[in-house]
Structure formats: C-alpha cells, structure tokens
Motif scaffolding. Structure first.
Motif: not given
Length: 243
Positions: A82-102
């Motif tokens: 929920r904190q990420l949701r109100i940050s400037p980071v978009t859902p696509g960026q969240v998924v991309a970053v987490k997937a890349l690091l995973a």
C-alpha cells in the motif's frame, strides 16, 4: 526508479535462505541422476550428463526465481504494498524491478550444477557456450519470476510457499525436467512443448547441443512472459488497493 532498484537489491542480498534450495537440491539430484550415465549415452543429440545438467540447473532456477512470491506475500501482510501504491513507482515498474532481481536467483543454480557437471562428469562446453548457457537461463527465467510475483500478490503468506513449490514441481515434471519429453506418453509430450518450463530448458539443451534455440520455442516462452507479466501487474494493482 533507480533508488527503488537499489532498495530491492539490498533486500535480496540479505535473504540467503533461497540460495540453499537453488544450489544444494539441484546439485544433489544431479549427483544421483548421473551416477550410472556413461560418456556415450545421449538424449537426442545431447550427452546425458549435459542434458541433465541443464535440466537440474533449470529446476533450481525455477525454485529460486518463483520464491520471490514468498517475500511479496509477506509485504502484503505488513502493508508495504500500500505504501508502494502511493509512491511514484508504477505497477509496471514494481513488477519489472522485482522480476529482474528475482531472475538473478537463477544464476547460482546454473553455475553450481555446471561446475559439478564439468568437474565430475566431464561435460565439455566452449567458453562461448558456457556464457550463452548462463545468459539464456538467466534471461529465460523472467516469465517464472513474473509468475511467482502474481502468486505472491494474490495469496496469503501461509499459502504462498506450498503453492509456489507445487507450481515449480508441476512445471518441472510436466515440462520434461525430470523425465525427458522423448520418454513421455504422446499426450503429455504434446502438453510439455507448450509449457514455459520445457521451452526454458530447451534454451540450455540447445546450447549444450551446439545449436541455436528454436525460434518457435523462444516465441512460446516470450508469450508466457507477457501473460505472466500482465497477470502480475494486475494482481499488484488489486492487492495494493486492498485495505
């Protein structure tokens, strides 16, 4: 975006538990499965020891990258999403970053099984082949990282771990990582060729056989990446919006 990437990378490094399952288990299975394999034994055009090396490296990679869902489920429980949701980071960026690091979690398995295969079973690949093997199995793991994220964004912490392990085992078994597709019944063999796990391991089997990965297989894997990535983004939006 850069700051978020650094933050997630630090979190990944601080959690070494997954390394145990992505390295130790595939190496043990490889030891057992290649105990009686001869140097002349082949599956298709690939030496058995090299074929199983790719299979077990791919299995360990699946375990590693899909485990990202466990951390994500815990993040949901603590309210971090929920904190990420109100940050400037978009859902696509969240998924991309987490997937890349995973996806980085695929590399230890490939490296460990590769070292054992070369030193114990005499698997010989050229330097470009080793580089291609590691690189392709790293990049090819992205669809499974996205699938792990989709599970983590949609399941509670007490269910995500068994669901992830069942998913890994099912994909590995049906995709021909434990039993070669050539030895499967015709119906299962047809199903296997459409699964991302089979096309993922095919990247490595092609390299081990000194061939280019089939374009049809690459297209199927990319298609699954798009599906899983879109599903992960959708599940993130829904989970982050929950109160």
């Amino acid at each position: 975006m850069t700051a978020y990437l650094r933050f997630e990378l630090r979190r990944l490094i601080r959690d070494p538990r997954v390394i145990v399952f992505t390295v130790v288990l595939p190496v043990l299975i490889y030891f057992i499965s290649t105990g009686s394999a001869g140097a002349a034994d082949r599956i298709g055009s690939v030496q058995v020891a090299a074929y199983l090396m790719v299979s077990m490296a791919a299995y360990g990679a699946l375990v590693g990258v899909m485990s990202v869902g466990i951390g994500v489920a815990n993040e949901r429980a603590t309210g971090w999403l929920r904190q990420l949701r109100i940050s400037p980071v978009t859902p696509g960026q969240v998924v991309a970053v987490k997937a890349l690091l995973a996806s980085i979690m695929a590399i230890p398995s490939v490296a460990a099984v590769g070292v054992i295969a070369a030193t114990r079973n005499g698997v010989e690949l050229s330097a470009p082949q080793w580089v291609a093997l590691v690189g392709l199995l790293w990049l090819g793991s992205l669809p499974f990282a996205a699938l792990g994220l989709a599970l983590g964004f949609s399941m509670p912490p007490n269910l995500i771990q068994p669901a992830s392990m069942l998913g890994v085992f099912g994909l590995a078994f049906l995709g021909g990582l434990f039993v070669p597709v050539e030895a499967m019944p015709a119906a299962l063999a047809k199903i296997a060729t459409w699964l991302p796990s089979n096309r993922y391991a095919e990247l490595g089997w092609s390299v081990a056989g000194d061939k280019a990965p089939p374009l049809g297989g690459v297209a199927i894997l990319v298609g699954w990446a798009v599906v899983f990535g879109g599903l992960a983004a959708l599940m993130y939006r829904r989970s982050a919006a929950q109160k």
